[in-house]
Design an enzyme around this catalytic site. Structure first.
Site, PDB file in Angstrom:
ATOM      1  N   GLU A 109      31.294  53.563   3.864  1.00 16.91           N
ATOM      2  CA  GLU A 109      32.125  53.483   2.652  1.00 16.91           C
ATOM      3  C   GLU A 109      33.353  54.550   2.673  1.00 16.91           C
ATOM      4  O   GLU A 109      34.399  54.322   1.996  1.00 16.91           O
ATOM      5  CB  GLU A 109      31.429  53.946   1.523  1.00 16.91           C
ATOM      6  CG  GLU A 109      30.698  52.742   0.758  1.00 16.91           C
ATOM      7  CD  GLU A 109      30.175  53.422  -0.456  1.00 16.91           C
ATOM      8  OE1 GLU A 109      29.969  54.301  -1.086  1.00 16.91           O
ATOM      9  OE2 GLU A 109      29.870  52.209  -1.335  1.00 16.91           O
ATOM     10  N   HIS A 116      12.904  47.638  21.821  1.00 21.42           N
ATOM     11  CA  HIS A 116      12.123  46.452  22.059  1.00 21.42           C
ATOM     12  C   HIS A 116      12.856  45.232  21.257  1.00 21.42           C
ATOM     13  O   HIS A 116      12.221  44.332  20.942  1.00 21.42           O
ATOM     14  CB  HIS A 116      10.868  46.614  21.771  1.00 21.42           C
ATOM     15  CG  HIS A 116       9.893  47.792  22.444  1.00 21.42           C
ATOM     16  ND1 HIS A 116       9.890  47.632  23.914  1.00 21.42           N
ATOM     17  CD2 HIS A 116       9.867  49.167  22.357  1.00 21.42           C
ATOM     18  CE1 HIS A 116       9.238  48.608  24.432  1.00 21.42           C
ATOM     19  NE2 HIS A 116       9.366  49.576  23.553  1.00 21.42           N
ATOM     20  N   LYS A 142      31.873  43.745  -7.754  1.00 24.05           N
ATOM     21  CA  LYS A 142      31.424  44.107  -8.849  1.00 24.05           C
ATOM     22  C   LYS A 142      31.891  43.505 -10.016  1.00 24.05           C
ATOM     23  O   LYS A 142      31.215  42.973 -11.210  1.00 24.05           O
ATOM     24  CB  LYS A 142      31.512  45.806  -9.355  1.00 24.05           C
ATOM     25  CG  LYS A 142      30.698  46.618  -8.415  1.00 24.05           C
ATOM     26  CD  LYS A 142      31.034  48.063  -8.931  1.00 24.05           C
ATOM     27  CE  LYS A 142      30.699  49.110  -7.747  1.00 24.05           C
ATOM     28  NZ  LYS A 142      30.416  50.231  -8.026  1.00 24.05           N
TER      29      LYS A 142
HETATM   30  O1  LIG Z   1      25.804  56.642  -8.604  1.00 22.08           O
HETATM   31  P1  LIG Z   1      26.523  55.205  -9.066  1.00 22.08           P
HETATM   32  O2  LIG Z   1      27.705  55.709  -9.832  1.00 22.08           O
HETATM   33  O3  LIG Z   1      25.538  54.752  -9.699  1.00 22.08           O
HETATM   34  O4  LIG Z   1      27.028  54.562  -7.549  1.00 22.08           O
HETATM   35  C1  LIG Z   1      25.978  54.093  -6.796  1.00 22.08           C
HETATM   36  C2  LIG Z   1      26.950  53.731  -5.600  1.00 22.08           C
HETATM   37  O5  LIG Z   1      27.485  52.599  -5.821  1.00 22.08           O
HETATM   38  C3  LIG Z   1      29.019  52.830  -5.096  1.00 22.08           C
HETATM   39  O6  LIG Z   1      29.794  53.084  -5.998  1.00 22.08           O
HETATM   40  C4  LIG Z   1      29.530  51.477  -4.609  1.00 22.08           C
HETATM   41  O7  LIG Z   1      29.200  50.449  -5.427  1.00 22.08           O
HETATM   42  C5  LIG Z   1      28.879  53.878  -4.121  1.00 22.08           C
HETATM   43  O8  LIG Z   1      29.864  54.748  -3.723  1.00 22.08           O
HETATM   44  C6  LIG Z   1      27.722  54.735  -4.883  1.00 22.08           C
HETATM   45  O9  LIG Z   1      27.046  55.686  -4.104  1.00 22.08           O
END
Ligand SMILES: O=P(O)(O)OC[C@H]1O[C@](O)(CO)[C@@H](O)[C@@H]1O
Length: 414
Positions: free
Chosen positions: A267, A288, A402
């Site tokens: 990321e 393995h 998202k």
């Molecule tokens: O802590 P949050 O805001 O729930 O996000 C969880 C994870 O989702 C992300 O934003 C990626 O969607 C990550 O960077 C982060 O660690």
């Protein structure tokens, strides 16, 4: 405690203190070193202020369930492996939303003695919110409305969000996620340390290991082995056109470290067509399963092996039985001897097959070593991002998925 061996990379490519590495180091000193994630003592103090919760948890609960994903769970998964409490309190990490896993859990769970830790920096992650709302209903049906709040602790940023509203609605204890610390960089803050402390991990020792390494690094970053390692890995990746980076741990306790590192690296660096794909692997298991490809497949990988000398550790193999069955190699040897031999052999065959290999040898799996390892990997990721000229702290592409998931949900309901 930790020895970084980059000899093989140096044979491929002599180390050069390039302009981009020098800029990255300068930026670290001037900018990154001021980040709240490096205020380790302050972060430790914040978590120790909740020390009473650890006592209460031991007295009242048999199970802790951590609801959260990515940076809100993986760091805690690494640190909780240091716990020796497994039999007294169990910790379950639910970072997925598989309804079948949950169904199974509800059937087996002892909700009257289960504490839920709901962690989300943004407070908007749909997976975590869904898990939390469902868990609240389950707990309520067992302990009643008046006692739900005893079973939930929320960690999120101090701003309006669905999770914050949920916590307020039920009167849950709500602990602030530091707004200046990114999710994947939060392992050594309250986010990783609180669950670990509830599992009786000596978090002061984790921070002490991380602090020692950080102080050493900051004293002279130009000549620190971490800087050299970053430079060499980047140079090697460039020269040999490497696109993947394998991170192989050997001892079981470090298995979650590979998954935590995978998010940190992917990321932080996978941007603008740049970055190398992190692959986590566990020795000897993946020897393995993956080693054939590592040795004889495409020459597109750089290898980091986290090794641990284990000679003479563990039970001995019976001399009598090993001779009787024609397995003399292990006669009188320990399991650790075999592990040690396999680590050394894997390193050697990787080198023999001209696969660029870096070795990080640790002397023990202690809280100090794990804290230091995590700090090392954070520093390497930050420096690499600046060497590559990418922004280490955002993840804009993830947002596309998202947004679309939300749209699909609307459609399927409508
Ligand atoms: O802590 P949050 O805001 O729930 O996000 C969880 C994870 O989702 C992300 O934003 C990626 O969607 C990550 O960077 C982060 O660690």
């Amino acid at each position: 405690m930790i020895n970084i061996n980059t000899d093989h990379l140096k044979q491929i490519n002599p180390f050069e203190f390039t302009q981009s590495l020098s800029t990255a180091v300068r930026k670290f000193k001037d900018v990154h070193s001021n980040l709240p994630m490096f205020r380790l003592q302050e972060n430790l103090k914040k978590v120790l202020a909740y020390g009473h919760l650890a006592e209460k948890t031991k007295e009242r609960f048999t199970d802790i369930v951590l609801l959260g994903t990515g940076g809100s769970s993986l760091g805690a998964q690494v640190l909780c492996k240091l716990s020796r409490l497994e039999d007294d309190i169990r910790i379950h990490f639910f970072d997925n939303i598989d309804p079948l896993t949950f169904k199974h859990f509800w059937e087996k769970s002892r909700l009257e003695t289960t504490l839920f830790l709901v962690i989300s920096k943004s407070g908007t992650t749909p997976e975590t919110l869904t898990q939390a709302i469902i868990a609240i209903a389950r707990v309520e049906s067992v302990v009643g409305k008046n006692r739900i709040s005893d079973h939930f602790i929320v960690v999120t940023e101090p701003k309006s969000s669905p999770l914050k509203k949920l916590a307020d609605r039920y009167g849950f204890m709500c602990i602030d996620h530091d707004q200046g610390i990114g999710g994947r960089f939060s392992a050594l803050s309250l986010v990783g340390l609180l669950p670990a402390m509830l599992m009786s991990v000596p978090v002061d020792r984790v921070i002490s290991g991380a602090q020692t390494l950080y102080t050493e690094f900051l004293l002279n970053p130009e000549t620190h082995p971490i800087t050299e390692s970053v430079g060499l890995m980047h140079q090697t990746a460039q020269t040999l056109n490497l696109t993947q980076t394998v991170f192989m741990t050997y001892v079981d306790q470090l298995e979650p470290l590979g998954r935590w590192f995978r998010q940190l690296w992917a990321e932080s660096l996978g941007k603008n067509g740049k970055g190398t794909t992190p692959i986590n692997a566990t020795g000897t298991v993946d020897q393995h399963s993956q080693l054939q490809l590592y040795l004889d497949g495409p020459k597109d990988k750089l290898f980091t092996l986290i090794t641990h000398p284990l000679n003479w550790v563990g039970d001995q193999v019976s001399t009598e039985i090993s001779h009787a069955i024609g397995f003399e190699d292990m006669s009188g040897r320990t399991m650790g001897d075999l592990m040690q031999a396999e680590q050394s052999a894997t390193i050697q065959v990787l080198k023999n097959n001209t696969r660029p290999t870096r070795i990080i040898e640790i002397t023990e799996v202690s809280p100090e070593v794990v804290g230091a390892l995590m700090m090392q990997l954070i520093l390497e990721t930050l420096l690499t991002a600046d060497v590559m000229s990418v922004n280490c702290f955002d993840q804009p592409a993830v947002e596309q998925g998202k947004i679309l998931a939300r749209k699909y949900l609307e459609k399927s309901i409508g």
